[in-house]
Design an enzyme around this catalytic site. Structure first.
Site, PDB file in Angstrom:
ATOM      1  N   LYS A 178       0.895  -1.166   0.000  1.00 13.90           N
ATOM      2  CA  LYS A 178       0.000   0.000   0.000  1.00 13.90           C
ATOM      3  C   LYS A 178       0.931   1.212   0.000  1.00 13.90           C
ATOM      4  O   LYS A 178       1.455   1.608   1.028  1.00 13.90           O
ATOM      5  CB  LYS A 178      -0.886  -0.011   1.260  1.00 13.90           C
ATOM      6  CG  LYS A 178      -2.228   0.690   1.113  1.00 13.90           C
ATOM      7  CD  LYS A 178      -2.144   2.162   0.756  1.00 13.90           C
ATOM      8  CE  LYS A 178      -1.800   3.033   1.944  1.00 13.90           C
ATOM      9  NZ  LYS A 178      -1.559   4.454   1.548  1.00 13.90           N
ATOM     10  N   GLU A 253       9.976   1.363  10.512  1.00  6.81           N
ATOM     11  CA  GLU A 253      11.033   2.367  10.317  1.00  6.81           C
ATOM     12  C   GLU A 253      10.347   3.716  10.443  1.00  6.81           C
ATOM     13  O   GLU A 253       9.549   4.093   9.578  1.00  6.81           O
ATOM     14  CB  GLU A 253      11.673   2.163   8.943  1.00  6.81           C
ATOM     15  CG  GLU A 253      13.127   2.570   8.901  1.00  6.81           C
ATOM     16  CD  GLU A 253      13.307   3.983   8.379  1.00  6.81           C
ATOM     17  OE1 GLU A 253      13.277   4.915   9.211  1.00  6.81           O
ATOM     18  OE2 GLU A 253      13.466   4.141   7.169  1.00  6.81           O
ATOM     19  N   CYS A 287      13.776  10.629   6.777  1.00  4.01           N
ATOM     20  CA  CYS A 287      13.685  10.229   8.178  1.00  4.01           C
ATOM     21  C   CYS A 287      15.023  10.462   8.873  1.00  4.01           C
ATOM     22  O   CYS A 287      15.072  10.658  10.075  1.00  4.01           O
ATOM     23  CB  CYS A 287      13.265   8.772   8.274  1.00  4.01           C
ATOM     24  SG  CYS A 287      14.189   7.683   7.207  1.00  4.01           S
ATOM     25  N   GLU A 386       9.712  15.929  15.054  1.00  2.00           N
ATOM     26  CA  GLU A 386      10.143  15.805  13.661  1.00  2.00           C
ATOM     27  C   GLU A 386       9.371  16.796  12.791  1.00  2.00           C
ATOM     28  O   GLU A 386       8.149  16.773  12.745  1.00  2.00           O
ATOM     29  CB  GLU A 386       9.893  14.381  13.169  1.00  2.00           C
ATOM     30  CG  GLU A 386      10.378  14.152  11.755  1.00  2.00           C
ATOM     31  CD  GLU A 386      10.242  12.698  11.303  1.00  2.00           C
ATOM     32  OE1 GLU A 386       9.125  12.172  11.382  1.00  2.00           O
ATOM     33  OE2 GLU A 386      11.252  12.118  10.881  1.00  2.00           O
TER      34      GLU A 386
HETATM   35  P1  NAI Z   1       2.044   8.441   7.637  1.00  2.00           P
HETATM   36  O1  NAI Z   1       2.809   7.653   8.608  1.00  2.00           O
HETATM   37  O2  NAI Z   1       0.636   8.778   7.999  1.00  2.00           O
HETATM   38  O3  NAI Z   1       2.000   7.708   6.221  1.00  2.00           O
HETATM   39  C1  NAI Z   1       2.881   6.689   5.810  1.00  2.00           C
HETATM   40  C2  NAI Z   1       2.092   5.568   5.147  1.00  2.00           C
HETATM   41  O4  NAI Z   1       1.198   5.006   6.101  1.00  2.00           O
HETATM   42  C3  NAI Z   1       1.217   6.027   3.979  1.00  2.00           C
HETATM   43  O5  NAI Z   1       1.182   5.020   2.998  1.00  2.00           O
HETATM   44  C4  NAI Z   1      -0.156   6.170   4.625  1.00  2.00           C
HETATM   45  O6  NAI Z   1      -1.212   6.045   3.712  1.00  2.00           O
HETATM   46  C5  NAI Z   1      -0.133   5.018   5.596  1.00  2.00           C
HETATM   47  N1  NAI Z   1      -1.062   5.146   6.730  1.00  2.00           N
HETATM   48  C6  NAI Z   1      -1.490   6.278   7.344  1.00  2.00           C
HETATM   49  N2  NAI Z   1      -2.345   5.984   8.335  1.00  2.00           N
HETATM   50  C7  NAI Z   1      -2.467   4.638   8.360  1.00  2.00           C
HETATM   51  C8  NAI Z   1      -3.203   3.729   9.160  1.00  2.00           C
HETATM   52  N3  NAI Z   1      -4.011   4.136  10.140  1.00  2.00           N
HETATM   53  N4  NAI Z   1      -3.071   2.409   8.921  1.00  2.00           N
HETATM   54  C9  NAI Z   1      -2.257   1.964   7.953  1.00  2.00           C
HETATM   55  N5  NAI Z   1      -1.551   2.774   7.151  1.00  2.00           N
HETATM   56  C10 NAI Z   1      -1.644   4.102   7.355  1.00  2.00           C
HETATM   57  O7  NAI Z   1       2.867   9.750   7.321  1.00  2.00           O
HETATM   58  P2  NAI Z   1       2.436  11.040   6.452  1.00  2.00           P
HETATM   59  O8  NAI Z   1       1.070  11.520   6.854  1.00  2.00           O
HETATM   60  O9  NAI Z   1       2.677  10.741   5.040  1.00  2.00           O
HETATM   61  O10 NAI Z   1       3.506  12.101   6.985  1.00  2.00           O
HETATM   62  C11 NAI Z   1       3.350  12.690   8.264  1.00  2.00           C
HETATM   63  C12 NAI Z   1       4.680  12.817   8.950  1.00  2.00           C
HETATM   64  O11 NAI Z   1       5.250  11.526   9.141  1.00  2.00           O
HETATM   65  C13 NAI Z   1       5.743  13.561   8.181  1.00  2.00           C
HETATM   66  O12 NAI Z   1       5.596  14.940   8.341  1.00  2.00           O
HETATM   67  C14 NAI Z   1       6.982  13.039   8.804  1.00  2.00           C
HETATM   68  O13 NAI Z   1       7.243  13.709  10.010  1.00  2.00           O
HETATM   69  C15 NAI Z   1       6.655  11.600   9.096  1.00  2.00           C
HETATM   70  N6  NAI Z   1       7.165  10.686   8.046  1.00  2.00           N
HETATM   71  C16 NAI Z   1       8.285   9.973   8.283  1.00  2.00           C
HETATM   72  C17 NAI Z   1       8.819   9.164   7.291  1.00  2.00           C
HETATM   73  C18 NAI Z   1      10.045   8.366   7.483  1.00  2.00           C
HETATM   74  O14 NAI Z   1      10.719   8.063   6.515  1.00  2.00           O
HETATM   75  N7  NAI Z   1      10.346   7.971   8.689  1.00  2.00           N
HETATM   76  C19 NAI Z   1       8.196   9.079   5.960  1.00  2.00           C
HETATM   77  C20 NAI Z   1       6.976   9.835   5.827  1.00  2.00           C
HETATM   78  C21 NAI Z   1       6.512  10.608   6.844  1.00  2.00           C
END
Ligand code: NAI
Ligand code: MG
Length: 495
Positions: A178, A253, A287, A386
């Site tokens: 996904k 991660e 990240c 972050e």
């Molecule tokens: P997110 O963690 O919500 O999204 C990442 C993935 O998880 C996406 O595919 C999203 O559709 C999915 N997702 C979201 N809610 C979910 C749920 N309840 N169950 C299963 N899957 C779910 O992160 P988002 O909204 O894209 O970014 C928000 C913040 O997260 C960023 O500002 C940043 O601080 C952090 N982030 C960190 C990353 C890293 O590489 N560690 C990558 C992306 C975001």
């Protein structure tokens, strides 16, 4: 609208329309223009994909394929990605706004991840254990888990998907991905290439859509054997709770707030470049961003001047242009989040040395200026949380003892940078910093061969290297009694 490309899910080797018939738009953050529409996945679509993956997992074409031949498929997939690298890099840049230079670099090295796991596929093996009873043969095997769910973010769509997909397939699992709702296109293309490489239909499936809908449905699916996730710490915690209740594993991660530490004996010119690379490359949307910079008081002014000067001269603009150094944030909300944090920093007492303003980059997109914050400390939210944008918080320190304490005073533990010409200090710091990756006199280095793991709230489990294979296999212990002698005493445990 009608000339926009419309993507369906990729399930069981075919394009499959969403059960509910709904689609959502993905935008180009450099211009704000809609790029394409993709299927809005529901629990029904996820169910179909997991079923396809389960069927493929049990299919002799996959289950009985020799490990060497499994590796060969991975090698072919790597080759195909290499052949399509330019096209894929461009698609990613248009979808998430990262520099084409950067995405081209990522896509050019991406085949190596598949080649690495191609070579590992037929080296997954167990042990023969010398138990005390010589008449018994005890051996272990590493079995695939079944259907693995991979949920990935938008910042490096194919690279972060590959960190999960390549080892999961290498170990003999099948996968349902996904991808982020902000960057679906290249991951769908990857599923097509997997089919072309010879993976049987259903080995690699992609369901697009939103986190709370498609993502949550995947996490909660009862047939799932494991979830591997990269994204925010909040979502990671939710996933961990769901998988814990069903006793399945998760590899997570998550976020970071990584320290980048410059000592008095560092080459300050190189260290400044390392600081710039750590926080302004990829507009800080990684990240491992080095978002907390600690500089020894004797080099603080020089470092500040060098970093600020470079930040001011960073060329903001079209990420497709070779001369551009900073593209947009990946979507409007992310830009607003970054802007909100800098405003919060101001109200907390931080001083903005440079940057601190949103801009449309002259293109109508969601850009934010490279920003340096000073007069900050570990008590402020801009230093603790972050931000995921081009915002550096720079702080002075006096002693090694002090900076170890400051650097470790965080909920996160993903990465850390150290700049010093003292080898002993480099090793000392590597040992004392609470982070899964420590770079000394470099930053943002990564290889499929090198394992990485987030400490503290930055994650659970290992990605990359041989170690990650443990995340995608289960260990079985087999006992075979080779003797026909009568059983001595049925009421005692045997060894
Ligand atoms: P997110 O963690 O919500 O999204 C990442 C993935 O998880 C996406 O595919 C999203 O559709 C999915 N997702 C979201 N809610 C979910 C749920 N309840 N169950 C299963 N899957 C779910 O992160 P988002 O909204 O894209 O970014 C928000 C913040 O997260 C960023 O500002 C940043 O601080 C952090 N982030 C960190 C990353 C890293 O590489 N560690 C990558 C992306 C975001
Ligand atoms: Mg997009």
């Amino acid at each position: 609208m009608s000339d926009l490309e419309q993507y369906e899910h990729h399930i069981g080797g075919e394009w499959v329309a969403p059960a509910a018939g709904e689609y959502f738009e993905s935008t180009n953050p450099a211009t704000g223009a809609t790029l394409y529409t993709a299927a809005r996945g529901s629990a029904a679509d996820v169910g179909r994909a997991v079923q396809a993956a389960r069927t493929a997992f049990e299919d002799p074409r996959w289950r009985d394929l020799s490990q060497t031949r499994r590796g060969h498929l991975l090698r072919r997939l790597g080759d195909l990605i290499g052949e399509h690298a330019d096209e894929l890099a461009r698609m990613e840049t248009e979808d998430n706004g990262k520099l084409l230079r950067e995405m081209r670099g990522q896509l050019t090295t991406l085949p190596e991840y598949y080649w690495y796991y191609a070579g590992l596929a037929d080296k997954i093996q167990g042990d023969v254990i010398p138990t005390s009873d010589r008449r018994v043969l005890n051996y272990t095997t590493r079995e695939p888990l079944g259907v693995v769910g991979a949920i990935t973010p938008w910042n490096s769509p194919l690279t972060l998907t590959t960190s999960k997909l390549a080892p999961a397939l290498c170990a003999g699992n099948t996968v349902v991905i996904k991808p982020s709702e902000h960057t679906s296109a290249t991951v769908l293309k990857l599923a097509e290439l997997a089919l072309e490489a010879g993976f049987p239909p259903g080995a690699v499936n992609v369901v697009t859509g939103f986190g709370p809908e498609a993502g949550q449905a995947l996490v909660d699916h009862p047939q799932l054997a494991k979830i591997s996730f990269t994204g925010s710490t909040g979502t990671g915690a939710r996933i961990a709770a769901s998988t814990a209740a069903r006793f399945i594993g998760s590899t997570l991660e998550l976020g970071g707030k990584s320290p980048n530490i410059v000592f008095e004996d560092a080459n300050v010119a190189n260290a400044s470049m390392g600081v710039v690379a750590g926080i302004f490359a990829a507009a800080g949307q990684t990240c491992i961003a080095g978002s907390r910079v600690f500089a020894h008081t004797s080099v603080y002014d020089e470092l500040l001047e060098r970093v600020t000067e470079r930040a001011r001269s960073i060329r903001i603009g079209d990420p497709l242009e070779d001369t551009t150094e900073l593209g947009p944030l990946a979507f409007a909300d992310q830009r607003d989040k970054v802007a909100g944090y800098v405003d919060l920093g101001r109200s907390e007492g931080a001083r903005v040395l440079t940057g601190g303003r949103p801009t449309d980059g002259g293109l109508g997109g969601w850009f934010y200026e490279p920003t340096v914050l000073v007069d900050v400390d570990n008590s402020m939210r801009v230093v603790r949380e972050e931000i995921f944008g081009p915002v550096a918080a720079i702080m002075p320190f006096e002693t090694e003892e002090e900076v170890v304490r400051l650097a470790n005073d965080t909920e996160y533990g993903l990465a850390a940078g150290v700049w010093t010409s003292d080898l002993s200090r480099g090793h000392r710091m590597a040992a004392r910093l609470e982070a899964g990756t420590v770079w000394v006199n470099t930053y943002r280095a990564m290889s499929p061969m090198s394992p990485r793991q987030g400490f503290k709230n930055s994650g659970v489990g290992v990605e990359h290297g041989t170690e990650t294979i443990r995340e995608y296999t289960r260990l079985k212990s087999v006992w075979i009694n080779t003797s026909q002698e009568p059983v001595a005493d049925p009421f005692v445990m045997r060894s």
